[in-house]
Design an enzyme around this catalytic site. Sequence first.
Site, PDB file in Angstrom:
ATOM      1  N   ASP A 141       9.873  17.271 -13.744  1.00  0.00           N
ATOM      2  CA  ASP A 141       8.562  17.037 -14.339  1.00  0.00           C
ATOM      3  C   ASP A 141       7.537  18.033 -13.816  1.00  0.00           C
ATOM      4  O   ASP A 141       7.814  18.820 -12.900  1.00  0.00           O
ATOM      5  CB  ASP A 141       8.094  15.603 -14.063  1.00  0.00           C
ATOM      6  CG  ASP A 141       8.445  15.110 -12.663  1.00  0.00           C
ATOM      7  OD1 ASP A 141       8.454  15.932 -11.734  1.00  0.00           O
ATOM      8  OD2 ASP A 141       8.708  13.911 -12.496  1.00  0.00           O
TER       9      ASP A 141
ATOM     10  N   ASP B 164       7.005   1.113  -9.151  1.00  0.00           N
ATOM     11  CA  ASP B 164       7.028   0.367 -10.406  1.00  0.00           C
ATOM     12  C   ASP B 164       8.297   0.625 -11.215  1.00  0.00           C
ATOM     13  O   ASP B 164       8.378   0.263 -12.382  1.00  0.00           O
ATOM     14  CB  ASP B 164       5.790   0.677 -11.248  1.00  0.00           C
ATOM     15  CG  ASP B 164       5.672   2.162 -11.613  1.00  0.00           C
ATOM     16  OD1 ASP B 164       6.564   2.957 -11.232  1.00  0.00           O
ATOM     17  OD2 ASP B 164       4.680   2.525 -12.282  1.00  0.00           O
TER      18      ASP B 164
ATOM     19  N   HIS C  90       9.619   3.616 -12.002  1.00  0.00           N
ATOM     20  CA  HIS C  90       9.722   4.842 -12.801  1.00  0.00           C
ATOM     21  C   HIS C  90      10.676   5.835 -12.143  1.00  0.00           C
ATOM     22  O   HIS C  90      10.817   5.871 -10.924  1.00  0.00           O
ATOM     23  CB  HIS C  90       8.347   5.467 -13.049  1.00  0.00           C
ATOM     24  CG  HIS C  90       7.716   6.138 -11.868  1.00  0.00           C
ATOM     25  ND1 HIS C  90       6.683   5.592 -11.151  1.00  0.00           N
ATOM     26  CD2 HIS C  90       7.958   7.343 -11.287  1.00  0.00           C
ATOM     27  CE1 HIS C  90       6.319   6.406 -10.188  1.00  0.00           C
ATOM     28  NE2 HIS C  90       7.093   7.498 -10.248  1.00  0.00           N
TER      29      HIS C  90
ATOM     30  N   GLU D  74       7.094   6.189 -17.025  1.00  0.00           N
ATOM     31  CA  GLU D  74       6.386   5.002 -16.574  1.00  0.00           C
ATOM     32  C   GLU D  74       6.910   3.751 -17.291  1.00  0.00           C
ATOM     33  O   GLU D  74       7.595   3.852 -18.318  1.00  0.00           O
ATOM     34  CB  GLU D  74       4.886   5.165 -16.858  1.00  0.00           C
ATOM     35  CG  GLU D  74       4.241   6.355 -16.158  1.00  0.00           C
ATOM     36  CD  GLU D  74       3.996   6.132 -14.676  1.00  0.00           C
ATOM     37  OE1 GLU D  74       4.712   5.322 -14.060  1.00  0.00           O
ATOM     38  OE2 GLU D  74       3.082   6.764 -14.128  1.00  0.00           O
TER      39      GLU D  74
END
Length: 261
Positions: free
Chosen positions: A67, A136, A138, A143
């Site tokens: 990314d 979370d 990811h 996400e």
Amino acid sequence: MEVVIQTSAQHLATLAADAVAQLLADRPDAVLGLATGSSPLAVYDELARRHATEGLSFARAQAFTLDEYVGLPADHPERYRTVIDRDLVGRVDFVPGAVRGPDGLAADLRAACEQYEAAIAEAGGVDLQILGIGTDGHIAFNEPGSSLASRTRIKTLTAQTRADNARFFGGDVAAVPQHCLTQGLATIVAARHVVLLATGRGKAEAVHQMVEGPISAMWPATVLQLHPHVTVLLDEAAASRLQLADYYRETYAAKPAWQGL
């Protein structure tokens, strides 16, 4: 999905580095997938050490990063291309141009994402992908709510992810970009072997959901349950929510030595 629980984070890094080294021994022109963030740092330190002292070579290998932030200047210290150069690429012998990442400064971001997917495919796909996991759930910057069939694209970062990453920006959440380009979940799952590292109690719930929860876009890493060759490397704290932790320990202890990861 193989779950390996160890008391030492350094032991986890050694196991991951062993997998990379074995791949390069078998296929010197292998394609690696490189993650940024805190989780793989000890792995990169170990790979750099082996390059310096044992002759581990990346000279024929290629690599793709997961990314990139959108809009960070090329000379920004937290631009992921800069980070991966600092953490690994500049410490070993990749040839110039062998490591590529999404172009967060492209004038046409959609076209840049399509070109990145094409470049991975042209290279023959990723042989071994190193991953971390967010609190979370990811992976890369996929996400919660991300499509399980997603490919490289632009994403908006959640407030939680920006807060987690603020430590890299002097603690200033406002300095963390709101957008990124990221490999999609389907892109990541296309890698032939995925090695995911997680340490610390803060990752325990995400790890529990990833390994033992239902497959759901609410916990993007659960897509890895569909992958035929995933290795999850955990310390005791990150494994503390796993209901089958004792079974994972027994399985790894009884594993034939010839299997590797």
